[in-house]
Design a protein around this motif. Structure first.
Motif, PDB file in Angstrom:
ATOM      1  N   UNK A  61       0.843  -1.196   0.000  1.00 14.39           N
ATOM      2  CA  UNK A  61       0.000   0.000   0.000  1.00 14.39           C
ATOM      3  C   UNK A  61       0.880   1.248   0.000  1.00 14.39           C
ATOM      4  N   UNK A  62       0.501   2.230  -0.796  1.00 14.57           N
ATOM      5  CA  UNK A  62       1.272   3.473  -0.894  1.00 14.57           C
ATOM      6  C   UNK A  62       0.356   4.654  -0.629  1.00 14.57           C
ATOM      7  N   UNK A  63       0.797   5.561   0.242  1.00 16.16           N
ATOM      8  CA  UNK A  63       0.087   6.811   0.488  1.00 16.16           C
ATOM      9  C   UNK A  63       0.939   7.945  -0.054  1.00 16.16           C
ATOM     10  N   UNK A  64       0.338   8.767  -0.890  1.00 19.60           N
ATOM     11  CA  UNK A  64       1.061   9.849  -1.541  1.00 19.60           C
ATOM     12  C   UNK A  64       0.323  11.157  -1.359  1.00 19.60           C
ATOM     13  N   UNK A  65       1.066  12.217  -1.051  1.00 21.93           N
ATOM     14  CA  UNK A  65       0.459  13.541  -1.022  1.00 21.93           C
ATOM     15  C   UNK A  65       0.626  14.171  -2.398  1.00 21.93           C
TER      16      UNK A  65
END
Length: 465
Positions: free
Chosen positions: A313-317
């Motif tokens: 899982x990747x969280x990107x702003x």
């Protein structure tokens, strides 16, 4: 205080949590152990009060050799004496858990509930009853507390979740065994419950007796009450958080969720953390491997750029948005049959589809109020069987409200679905072609009209039991 009338106590639990309705068909999980035998006995006592009908279900976990086989034979014989139909199946739980990377306890739970859900679908059961007790609740609360869980984890075993009900959740194991002895009722004993290699057994046989002796003789009731309070508080917070999630949600499809960063920052920390949990669960299908530290790190990302979490899982702003997505990976071709009514779990996408008939009175009047995760069709205009699969070469669809058919590829391009995400998007099809790009557009075919007689609703949700 020792309670002698267990039927009266179960009636209170059933009423308090609204576990049963008139004319319910109840699938009873029957292991043969004391808890399940009392569950069966007491529900039979309530048969005429609620107009209940029953079907029994037993799963052989293949964990104790001949003993497991004898349990299955014993439950089948009991069902025969009571003239109640029973479904008995066998699963190699240990092999499945190892292959899928689960602990034995977690793997057994997943396999067991999948079996019960499928069995309930096949016999059209409206409820699934399990024999969880106050002791099970106390053990689960304490076990999770020792592992560092939050409030949602302490809301351990819910009295009711979906169609699963637990009428014995306020009775102790001592009360249940005493009831059976007083009635002279036989039951099966699981020898693995005495093996200290399992954490839950060590807690049950060593830690809780120690706490009872040295600290509080009513530790079971105390922990059970704690679990009940946590369940009530957590249920309320989850409802509020769901509403908050809707307000910050910008985009959701099978490969990414986009949240409004500014709106997320305005939420109370208790809600913002839950919104992140909801988004992660919606994205990957569960919260396996996700810890409290990951949730906090996700919130801190609001002032950073990128964060990698377990399970790819990747969280990107991205400017003023928070994007939660899965790492790119090749998705093999998949295909599942979907019965009506029925449920199917898509392991490739972490999604569950539920199909059910719906009375026209419950059909949303305003199409704008309908969720993108559900659709309604005229059942008699569907060309069965229904299949859920990913895309194939040549797929076309006539989108609702548009003129004529279009290539699926062109529809996905217009909807700005990234190329690497298109293989994972599940499609609902019948023998005539595409009916629904799940979570997105639906077909003009089989739409509801004034002459529609049978309506089928199909809902998509993250995979959870």
């Amino acid at each position: 205080m020792k309670r002698t009338n267990l039927l009266s106590e179960v009636k209170k639990t059933v009423g308090r949590y609204r576990l049963l309705q008139k004319n319910d068909k109840v699938l009873i999980a029957l292991s043969g152990g004391a808890d399940s035998v009392v569950l069966l006995t007491l529900l039979l006592e309530l048969k005429h009060t609620f107009g209940l009908s029953f079907h029994l279900a037993h799963l052989n976990h293949c964990l104790r050799g001949r003993e497991s086989d004898e349990d299955a034979e014993w439950t089948e014989a009991l069902a025969g004496r009571l003239a109640i139909p029973i479904t008995i199946e066998k699963r190699n739980v240990l092999e499945w858990a190892r292959r899928e990377g689960y602990s034995l306890e977690e793997g057994a739970r997943k396999v067991r509930y999948a079996f019960l859900s499928n069995a309930a679908d096949k016999v059209n059961a409206t409820k699934i009853a399990t024999g969880h007790t106050l002791d099970d609740q106390a053990e689960t609360v304490l076990l999770r507390l020792l592992r560092g869980t939050g409030l949602s984890g302490l809301a351990a075993i819910a009295p009711k979740r979906g169609r699963v009900i637990r009428p014995l959740i306020e009775l102790t194991r001592q009360e249940i065994v005493g009831y059976l002895r007083a009635k002279g009722v036989e039951y099966r004993r699981d020898s693995s419950n005495l093996q200290l290699k399992y954490p839950r057994n060590r807690l049950r046989l060593e830690l809780i007796p120690f706490l009872k002796k040295e600290f509080n003789a009513k530790i079971t009731e105390l922990l059970g009450r704690y679990g009940e309070l946590a369940y009530v508080d957590n249920s309320y917070l989850e409802t509020v958080a769901r509403g908050a999630f809707s307000t910050v949600l910008i985009l959701r499809n099978v490969s990414r969720i986009v949240l409004d960063r500014q709106k997320l920052l305005l939420l109370h920390p208790a809600l913002s953390r839950r919104v992140i949990r909801i988004a992660i669960k919606e994205m990957k299908g569960d919260l396996r491997g996700i810890k409290s530290k990951h949730i906090l790190s996700s919130l801190e990302l609001l002032t950073g750029k990128r964060l990698e979490l377990p399970s790819g899982l990747i969280l990107t702003r991205q400017y003023e948005n928070l994007v939660i997505s899965l790492t790119e990976r090749k998705c093999e071709a998949f295909s599942y049959g979907l019965c009506v009514p029925g449920t199917v779990v898509l392991k490739e996408t972490g999604m569950t589809l539920v199909a059910e008939f719906l009375d026209r009175d419950f059909l949303p009047k305003d199409s704008k109020s309908r969720s993108p995760e559900e659709v309604y069709f005229d059942f008699d205009r569907i060309h069965l069987p229904l299949i859920v699969r990913n895309r194939r070469i040549g797929d076309r669809m006539h989108p609702l409200g548009m003129k004529g058919e279009r290539k699926l590829k062109d529809i996905l391009i217009d909807d700005k679905i990234p190329r690497n995400e298109r293989e994972r998007i599940p499609l609902l099809v019948d023998t005539e072609g595409l009916l629904w790009i799940i979570g997105n557009r639906r077909s003009e075919r089989a739409k509801i009209t004034d002459v529609t007689e049978r309506i089928v609703r199909i809902r998509a949700a993250a995979d959870r039991i």
